[in-house]
Structures are given as structure tokens and as C-alpha cells.
Design a protein around this motif. Structure first.
Motif, PDB file in Angstrom:
ATOM      1  N   LEU A  86      -4.147  45.992 -24.704  1.00  0.00           N
ATOM      2  CA  LEU A  86      -4.943  44.996 -24.022  1.00  0.00           C
ATOM      3  C   LEU A  86      -5.611  45.575 -23.010  1.00  0.00           C
ATOM      4  O   LEU A  86      -4.975  46.739 -22.431  1.00  0.00           O
ATOM      5  N   GLN A  87      -6.837  45.839 -22.886  1.00  0.00           N
ATOM      6  CA  GLN A  87      -8.010  46.062 -22.390  1.00  0.00           C
ATOM      7  C   GLN A  87      -7.864  45.165 -21.495  1.00  0.00           C
ATOM      8  O   GLN A  87      -8.188  43.880 -21.072  1.00  0.00           O
ATOM      9  N   PRO A  88      -8.896  46.067 -19.405  1.00  0.00           N
ATOM     10  CA  PRO A  88      -9.287  44.641 -19.220  1.00  0.00           C
ATOM     11  C   PRO A  88     -10.192  42.834 -19.724  1.00  0.00           C
ATOM     12  O   PRO A  88     -10.091  42.564 -18.779  1.00  0.00           O
ATOM     13  N   GLU A  89     -10.896  44.654 -20.278  1.00  0.00           N
ATOM     14  CA  GLU A  89     -12.046  42.800 -21.287  1.00  0.00           C
ATOM     15  C   GLU A  89     -11.303  41.754 -21.948  1.00  0.00           C
ATOM     16  O   GLU A  89     -12.615  40.852 -22.197  1.00  0.00           O
ATOM     17  N   ASP A  90     -10.125  42.220 -22.460  1.00  0.00           N
ATOM     18  CA  ASP A  90      -9.678  41.043 -22.725  1.00  0.00           C
ATOM     19  C   ASP A  90      -8.854  40.189 -21.995  1.00  0.00           C
ATOM     20  O   ASP A  90      -8.491  38.643 -21.964  1.00  0.00           O
ATOM     21  N   THR A  91      -9.032  39.829 -20.459  1.00  0.00           N
ATOM     22  CA  THR A  91      -8.543  39.063 -19.500  1.00  0.00           C
ATOM     23  C   THR A  91      -9.727  37.612 -20.051  1.00  0.00           C
ATOM     24  O   THR A  91     -10.578  37.526 -19.997  1.00  0.00           O
ATOM     25  N   ALA A  92      -9.146  36.352 -20.558  1.00  0.00           N
ATOM     26  CA  ALA A  92      -9.183  35.338 -20.488  1.00  0.00           C
ATOM     27  C   ALA A  92      -8.504  34.128 -20.805  1.00  0.00           C
ATOM     28  O   ALA A  92      -6.766  34.360 -21.006  1.00  0.00           O
ATOM     29  N   ILE A  93      -8.958  32.779 -21.246  1.00  0.00           N
ATOM     30  CA  ILE A  93      -7.755  32.006 -21.062  1.00  0.00           C
ATOM     31  C   ILE A  93      -7.955  31.793 -23.178  1.00  0.00           C
ATOM     32  O   ILE A  93      -9.322  31.964 -23.312  1.00  0.00           O
ATOM     33  N   TYR A  94      -6.515  32.199 -23.740  1.00  0.00           N
ATOM     34  CA  TYR A  94      -6.582  31.715 -24.847  1.00  0.00           C
ATOM     35  C   TYR A  94      -6.564  30.886 -25.907  1.00  0.00           C
ATOM     36  O   TYR A  94      -5.727  29.906 -24.947  1.00  0.00           O
ATOM     37  N   TYR A  95      -7.033  29.916 -26.464  1.00  0.00           N
ATOM     38  CA  TYR A  95      -7.021  28.485 -26.869  1.00  0.00           C
ATOM     39  C   TYR A  95      -6.813  28.365 -28.660  1.00  0.00           C
ATOM     40  O   TYR A  95      -6.975  29.831 -28.811  1.00  0.00           O
ATOM     41  N   CYS A  96      -5.688  28.088 -29.458  1.00  0.00           N
ATOM     42  CA  CYS A  96      -5.286  27.789 -30.310  1.00  0.00           C
ATOM     43  C   CYS A  96      -6.448  26.612 -30.663  1.00  0.00           C
ATOM     44  O   CYS A  96      -6.145  25.355 -30.135  1.00  0.00           O
ATOM     45  N   ALA A  97      -6.741  26.389 -32.239  1.00  0.00           N
ATOM     46  CA  ALA A  97      -6.869  25.267 -32.283  1.00  0.00           C
ATOM     47  C   ALA A  97      -6.959  25.500 -34.255  1.00  0.00           C
ATOM     48  O   ALA A  97      -7.392  26.150 -34.817  1.00  0.00           O
ATOM     49  N   GLY A  98      -7.100  23.926 -34.485  1.00  0.00           N
ATOM     50  CA  GLY A  98      -7.234  23.920 -35.530  1.00  0.00           C
ATOM     51  C   GLY A  98      -8.422  23.441 -36.386  1.00  0.00           C
ATOM     52  O   GLY A  98      -9.042  22.080 -36.315  1.00  0.00           O
ATOM     53  N   SER A  99      -8.675  23.353 -37.715  1.00  0.00           N
ATOM     54  CA  SER A  99     -10.053  22.957 -38.666  1.00  0.00           C
ATOM     55  C   SER A  99      -8.846  22.646 -39.709  1.00  0.00           C
ATOM     56  O   SER A  99      -8.334  23.436 -40.333  1.00  0.00           O
ATOM     57  N   ARG A 100      -9.963  21.842 -40.343  1.00  0.00           N
ATOM     58  CA  ARG A 100      -9.719  21.595 -42.123  1.00  0.00           C
ATOM     59  C   ARG A 100     -10.426  22.878 -43.053  1.00  0.00           C
ATOM     60  O   ARG A 100     -10.006  22.811 -44.510  1.00  0.00           O
ATOM     61  N   VAL A 101     -10.814  23.307 -42.382  1.00  0.00           N
ATOM     62  CA  VAL A 101     -11.598  24.339 -43.021  1.00  0.00           C
ATOM     63  C   VAL A 101     -11.643  25.795 -42.398  1.00  0.00           C
ATOM     64  O   VAL A 101     -11.320  26.442 -41.437  1.00  0.00           O
ATOM     65  N   PHE A 102     -10.733  26.857 -43.556  1.00  0.00           N
ATOM     66  CA  PHE A 102     -10.233  28.426 -43.032  1.00  0.00           C
ATOM     67  C   PHE A 102     -11.813  28.931 -42.481  1.00  0.00           C
ATOM     68  O   PHE A 102     -13.049  28.739 -42.735  1.00  0.00           O
ATOM     69  N   GLY A 103     -12.156  29.949 -41.809  1.00  0.00           N
ATOM     70  CA  GLY A 103     -13.028  30.642 -41.543  1.00  0.00           C
ATOM     71  C   GLY A 103     -13.905  30.063 -40.543  1.00  0.00           C
ATOM     72  O   GLY A 103     -14.884  31.575 -40.388  1.00  0.00           O
ATOM     73  N   GLN A 104     -14.007  29.000 -40.137  1.00  0.00           N
ATOM     74  CA  GLN A 104     -14.797  28.543 -39.084  1.00  0.00           C
ATOM     75  C   GLN A 104     -15.098  29.231 -37.631  1.00  0.00           C
ATOM     76  O   GLN A 104     -14.010  29.647 -37.361  1.00  0.00           O
ATOM     77  N   ARG A 105     -16.131  29.826 -37.603  1.00  0.00           N
ATOM     78  CA  ARG A 105     -16.238  31.315 -35.758  1.00  0.00           C
ATOM     79  C   ARG A 105     -17.019  30.538 -34.681  1.00  0.00           C
ATOM     80  O   ARG A 105     -16.616  30.252 -33.845  1.00  0.00           O
ATOM     81  N   ARG A 106     -16.799  28.483 -35.092  1.00  0.00           N
ATOM     82  CA  ARG A 106     -17.940  28.561 -34.241  1.00  0.00           C
ATOM     83  C   ARG A 106     -16.503  27.155 -33.983  1.00  0.00           C
ATOM     84  O   ARG A 106     -16.139  26.212 -34.302  1.00  0.00           O
ATOM     85  N   GLY A 107     -17.175  26.624 -31.996  1.00  0.00           N
ATOM     86  CA  GLY A 107     -15.203  26.034 -31.703  1.00  0.00           C
ATOM     87  C   GLY A 107     -15.921  24.716 -31.918  1.00  0.00           C
ATOM     88  O   GLY A 107     -14.496  24.061 -32.710  1.00  0.00           O
ATOM     89  N   SER A 108     -17.106  24.367 -32.489  1.00  0.00           N
ATOM     90  CA  SER A 108     -17.289  22.743 -32.778  1.00  0.00           C
ATOM     91  C   SER A 108     -16.562  22.407 -34.310  1.00  0.00           C
ATOM     92  O   SER A 108     -16.704  21.167 -34.132  1.00  0.00           O
ATOM     93  N   GLU A 109     -16.369  23.577 -35.053  1.00  0.00           N
ATOM     94  CA  GLU A 109     -15.795  22.950 -36.546  1.00  0.00           C
ATOM     95  C   GLU A 109     -14.479  22.682 -35.662  1.00  0.00           C
ATOM     96  O   GLU A 109     -14.014  22.555 -37.098  1.00  0.00           O
TER      97      GLU A 109
END
Length: 123
Positions: A86-109
Motif C-alpha cells: 500500500l502507498q499513500p496514493e491508495d488512500t480512498a474510499i473503496y466501493y464494491c459494485a455489481g453489474s450484469r456485464v463483466f469488465g465494465q470500467r465505468r461506474g455508470s455500468e
């Protein structure tokens, strides 16, 4: 409908490791591809990693390849994110999310989101 609850965040020194967990409700968990995103203070949410419904395929952001590992246990309705070096730049809120399609990189998916877990890395 899928409900997601993250856990495992915390304060860690640079170079340390964390394992984030995301517990999912529902009986069709394996039909969903899952992703992890993060949002640092003052920055936009960004894609971190994704895994297919049966766990056979994964995808990572270039910035985390080699340090982050996504996995899932469908018997436990859970998805994990192992974070090493871990590095200081990894500081963040981490969210998990579910999608019907694999590999989506946009949160809107992603239709389903957890509330997030805070990861803070001290230098």
C-alpha cells in the motif's frame, strides 16, 4: 436486487496490506460480475478491478496491476480485494459494485453499490 456491504478498511502504514471484503445479499450472486472502485479526496471515482460471475476472468486498472488481487467466493456471496504494498496514493474510499456485464470500467455500468470502506495509508 443485490445489497452490498464492504468491510476491512482501516489505517495502515505504507508497504502494508489489507484485504477488503464485500458481502452480498441475494440468491443470484454468481450471475453478477463484481467490481471495485475507489474515490480519493477531491478526485473522481475510478475503476480498480473487476471479476466475472464465476470468477474465471479478472480485469485491473493499470495503476494497481501486480499489487491488487480481486477474488470471489460465490458460496459465501462475497468478493474480496487483496491490496499489497500500500502507498499513500491508495488512500480512498473503496466501493464494491455489481453489474450484469463483466469488465465494465465505468461506474455508470454498475447497478448496485455498497456504502464504501475507508482505506488510509500513512507514509
Amino acid at each position: 436486487q443485490v445489497q452490498l456491504v464492504e468491510s476491512g478498511g482501516g489505517l495502515v502504514q505504507a508497504g502494508g496490506s489489507l484485504r477488503l471484503s464485500c458481502a452480498a445479499s441475494g440468491r443470484t450472486f454468481s450471475s453478477y460480475a463484481m467490481g471495485w472502485f475507489r474515490q480519493a479526496p477531491g478526485k473522481e471515482r475510478e475503476f480498480v478491478a473487476a471479476i466475472s460471475g464465476m470468477g474465471r476472468s479478472t480485469a485491473y486498472a493499470d495503476s494497481v496491476k501486480g499489487r491488487f488481487t480481486i477474488s470471489r467466493d460465490n458460496a459465501k456471496n462475497a468478493v474480496y480485494l487483496q491490496i499489497n504494498s500500500l502507498q499513500p496514493e491508495d488512500t480512498a474510499i473503496y466501493y464494491c459494485a455489481g453489474s450484469r456485464v463483466f469488465g465494465q470500467r465505468r461506474g455508470s455500468e454498475y447497478a448496485y453499490w455498497g456504502q464504501g470502506t475507508q482505506v488510509t495509508v500513512s507514509s
